[in-house]
Design an enzyme around this catalytic site. Structure first.
Site, PDB file in Angstrom:
ATOM      1  N   CYS A 166       0.799  -1.226   0.000  1.00 18.14           N
ATOM      2  CA  CYS A 166       0.000   0.000   0.000  1.00 18.14           C
ATOM      3  C   CYS A 166       0.830   1.273   0.000  1.00 18.14           C
ATOM      4  CB  CYS A 166      -0.944  -0.007   1.205  1.00 18.14           C
ATOM      5  SG  CYS A 166      -1.969  -1.498   1.249  1.00 18.14           S
ATOM      6  N   THR A 273       2.572  -7.821   8.971  1.00 14.28           N
ATOM      7  CA  THR A 273       1.372  -7.005   8.766  1.00 14.28           C
ATOM      8  C   THR A 273       1.177  -5.906   9.801  1.00 14.28           C
ATOM      9  OG1 THR A 273       0.017  -8.588  10.011  1.00 14.28           O
ATOM     10  CG2 THR A 273       0.156  -8.894   7.625  1.00 14.28           C
ATOM     11  N   HIS A 306      -2.307   7.966   6.336  1.00 12.24           N
ATOM     12  CA  HIS A 306      -2.608   6.648   5.755  1.00 12.24           C
ATOM     13  C   HIS A 306      -3.974   6.194   6.252  1.00 12.24           C
ATOM     14  CE1 HIS A 306      -1.729   2.946   3.743  1.00 12.24           C
ATOM     15  NE2 HIS A 306      -1.723   2.229   4.851  1.00 12.24           N
ATOM     16  N   THR A 310      -8.237   0.690  10.518  1.00 11.88           N
ATOM     17  CA  THR A 310      -7.956  -0.518  11.295  1.00 11.88           C
ATOM     18  C   THR A 310      -7.476  -0.105  12.683  1.00 11.88           C
ATOM     19  OG1 THR A 310      -5.667  -0.625  10.498  1.00 11.88           O
ATOM     20  CG2 THR A 310      -7.319  -1.866   9.265  1.00 11.88           C
ATOM     21  N   PRO A 311      -7.795  -0.890  13.700  1.00 12.44           N
ATOM     22  CA  PRO A 311      -7.387  -0.516  15.059  1.00 12.44           C
ATOM     23  C   PRO A 311      -5.886  -0.282  15.189  1.00 12.44           C
ATOM     24  CG  PRO A 311      -9.042  -2.252  15.144  1.00 12.44           C
ATOM     25  CD  PRO A 311      -8.683  -2.082  13.689  1.00 12.44           C
ATOM     26  N   ALA A 312      -5.071  -1.164  14.602  1.00  9.04           N
ATOM     27  CA  ALA A 312      -3.623  -1.056  14.786  1.00  9.04           C
ATOM     28  C   ALA A 312      -3.039   0.134  14.046  1.00  9.04           C
ATOM     29  CB  ALA A 312      -2.945  -2.345  14.335  1.00  9.04           C
ATOM     30  N   GLU A 317      -0.251   5.279  13.765  1.00  3.68           N
ATOM     31  CA  GLU A 317       0.036   6.488  12.983  1.00  3.68           C
ATOM     32  C   GLU A 317      -0.135   7.738  13.833  1.00  3.68           C
ATOM     33  OE1 GLU A 317      -0.757   8.414   8.564  1.00  3.68           O
ATOM     34  OE2 GLU A 317      -2.118   6.854   9.306  1.00  3.68           O
ATOM     35  N   LYS A 338      -9.728   8.000   3.258  1.00  6.00           N
ATOM     36  CA  LYS A 338     -10.223   6.635   3.060  1.00  6.00           C
ATOM     37  C   LYS A 338     -11.629   6.443   3.638  1.00  6.00           C
ATOM     38  CE  LYS A 338      -5.797   4.132   2.777  1.00  6.00           C
ATOM     39  NZ  LYS A 338      -4.804   5.200   2.963  1.00  6.00           N
ATOM     40  N   HIS A 343      -9.868   1.894   0.820  1.00  6.26           N
ATOM     41  CA  HIS A 343      -8.426   1.681   0.722  1.00  6.26           C
ATOM     42  C   HIS A 343      -8.107   1.081  -0.644  1.00  6.26           C
ATOM     43  CE1 HIS A 343      -4.375   0.923   1.514  1.00  6.26           C
ATOM     44  NE2 HIS A 343      -4.428   0.328   2.704  1.00  6.26           N
ATOM     45  N   PHE A 402       2.141  -3.481   4.126  1.00  2.00           N
ATOM     46  CA  PHE A 402       2.544  -4.739   4.725  1.00  2.00           C
ATOM     47  C   PHE A 402       4.046  -4.944   4.488  1.00  2.00           C
ATOM     48  CE2 PHE A 402      -1.771  -7.206   4.621  1.00  2.00           C
ATOM     49  CZ  PHE A 402      -2.237  -6.382   5.619  1.00  2.00           C
TER      50      PHE A 402
END
Length: 416
Positions: A166, A273, A306, A310-312, A317, A338, A343, A402
């Site tokens: 990405c 990931t 970015h 997503t939680p992570a 970030e 996004k 995405h 990733f």
């Protein structure tokens, strides 16, 4: 390396629009391009939301015969490049065209011809290997998007296909920037393209539990930085920019959108990931981009994050922005587009570079859509009230992938 690089053309196709004006208007209005999947039957899937490019007919644009040798990701790249070249004022029929030997193409992809690979694999299974299309390899190779662009443009300068998940779009634009600064080209079209909405491609991310399951509210399924975010929404499309050496652009009277003044690439070396703890790699990336541009964190007015929903990622970030900008992080405007585009994977960085350049050029900052519930781990100014008039002098655009790959671009408002 003293040559300056400016942005003179923009192009995109994505779930929010088939061109830059339509897309920027939709993104600033918070108008979602997301919905329930129609490309294939996803009724048995826990996740059923995607960002599909709607109303696209490659046969009408390229002809049915040409489409037999053009994978969908190539078609998206070509229509975006055509828009960008025209937007930059290049017109071959009028004799306004770069020197082919000084014109480059850096259009990458994360996955490449995934639908084409699946289609031919099914043929082998059902009909045998002799039924494989003679166009299979040329339609599916990841580097043939930039190859097809080079052929169409007669671009004989440097051609590069970067595939860094990405982060592809940012890396492509950043490496094009370096090539122009080094004197290897005067004009390079750069960005990313992706078309991987197949049961296998979509299902692969789904079983990783990376995708949102908010099927009852698909337009609001992507919720960057929101407490209740539950995964990203997989999308498709392309985004490209025209990078041009400043004096080359001036000599032809080109309209300049912005200047690219900084670029950096780092690696987490942490996990396949998951981002590094506290977003350490992303923080270093932003810091290096600012250092390379010779500016301080206080000078950055906007960050196109970015922000995958997503939680992570979103928590990491946020931590990375705090680390890279220090006290200035409390004042910078941050948004993730996004929320409405989804995405775009390998096309995300290209599209978001386009949107960041438009924000710098117009002075309008796109909002973060679908933000409703604050997350204590995400405590920045995410521009949640709607589009904001700001006119930032400098803006960062982040893209991470990733494998722990990170990339940041730093754009400056053009002031001749």
């Amino acid at each position: 390396m003293s040559r300056r690089v400016v942005i003179t053309g923009l192009g995109t196709i994505n779930p929010c629009g088939h061109d830059v004006p339509q897309t920027f208007q939709a993104v600033c209005a918070g108008r979602s391009g997301l919905g329930l999947l129609t490309r294939f039957d996803a009724s048995g899937f826990p996740s059923q939301v995607a960002g599909e490019v709607k109303g696209f007919d490659g046969s009408a644009i390229f002809g049915r015969r040409a489409c037999r040798r053009l994978g969908l990701f190539m078609q998206y790249a070509l229509v975006s490049v055509r828009e960008a070249m025209a937007d930059a004022g290049f017109d071959r029929s009028a004799g306004r065209w770069p020197d082919p030997e000084r014109l480059g193409t850096y259009v990458g992809s994360g996955i490449g011809g995934f639908p084409e690979i699946v289609e031919e694999a099914n043929k082998v299974r059902d009909e045998g290997a002799t039924r494989i299309s003679a166009y299979f390899i040329p339609r599916s190779l990841v580097n043939l998007a930039t190859g097809q662009v080079a052929i169409e443009l007669d671009a004989r300068g440097p051609s590069l296909c970067i595939s860094t998940a990405c982060a592809v779009g940012n890396h492509s634009i950043g490496e094009a920037y370096r090539a122009i600064r080094a004197g290897d080209a005067d004009v390079i079209v750069a960005g990313g393209t992706e078309a991987a909405l197949t049961p296998l491609g979509y299902g692969g991310f789904m079983v990783m539990r990376a995708l949102s399951k908010r099927n009852d509210d698909p337009q609001a399924a992507s919720r960057p930085f929101d407490r209740d975010r539950d995964g990203f929404v997989m999308s498709e499309g392309a985004g490209v920019v025209i990078l041009e050496e400043l004096e080359h652009a001036r000599s032809r009277g080109a309209r300049i959108y912005a200047e690219l003044v900084g670029y950096a690439a780092t690696t987490d070396a942490h996990h396949v990931t998951a981002p590094a703890e506290g977003g350490a790699g992303a923080a270093r990336c932003m810091s290096i981009a600012m250092r390379n541009a010779g500016i301080s964190p206080e000078q950055v007015g906007y960050i196109n994050a970015h922000g995958t929903s997503t939680p992570a990622n979103d928590a990491a970030e946020t931590a990375a922005i705090h680390s890279a900008l220090g006290p200035a992080a409390e004042r910078v405007a941050v948004s993730s587009t996004k929320g409405v585009t989804g995405h775009l994977l390998g096309a995300a960085g290209g599209l978001e570079a386009v949107l960041t350049v438009m924000a710098v050029h117009t002075g309008i900052i796109p909002p973060t859509a679908n933000y409703q519930n604050p997350d204590p781990d995400c405590d920045l100014d995410y521009v949640v009230e709607g589009a904001r008039e700001l006119r930032p002098r400098y803006a960062l655009s982040n893209a991470f992938g990733f494998g722990g790959t990170n990339s940041s671009l730093l754009f400056a408002r053009w002031e001749d």
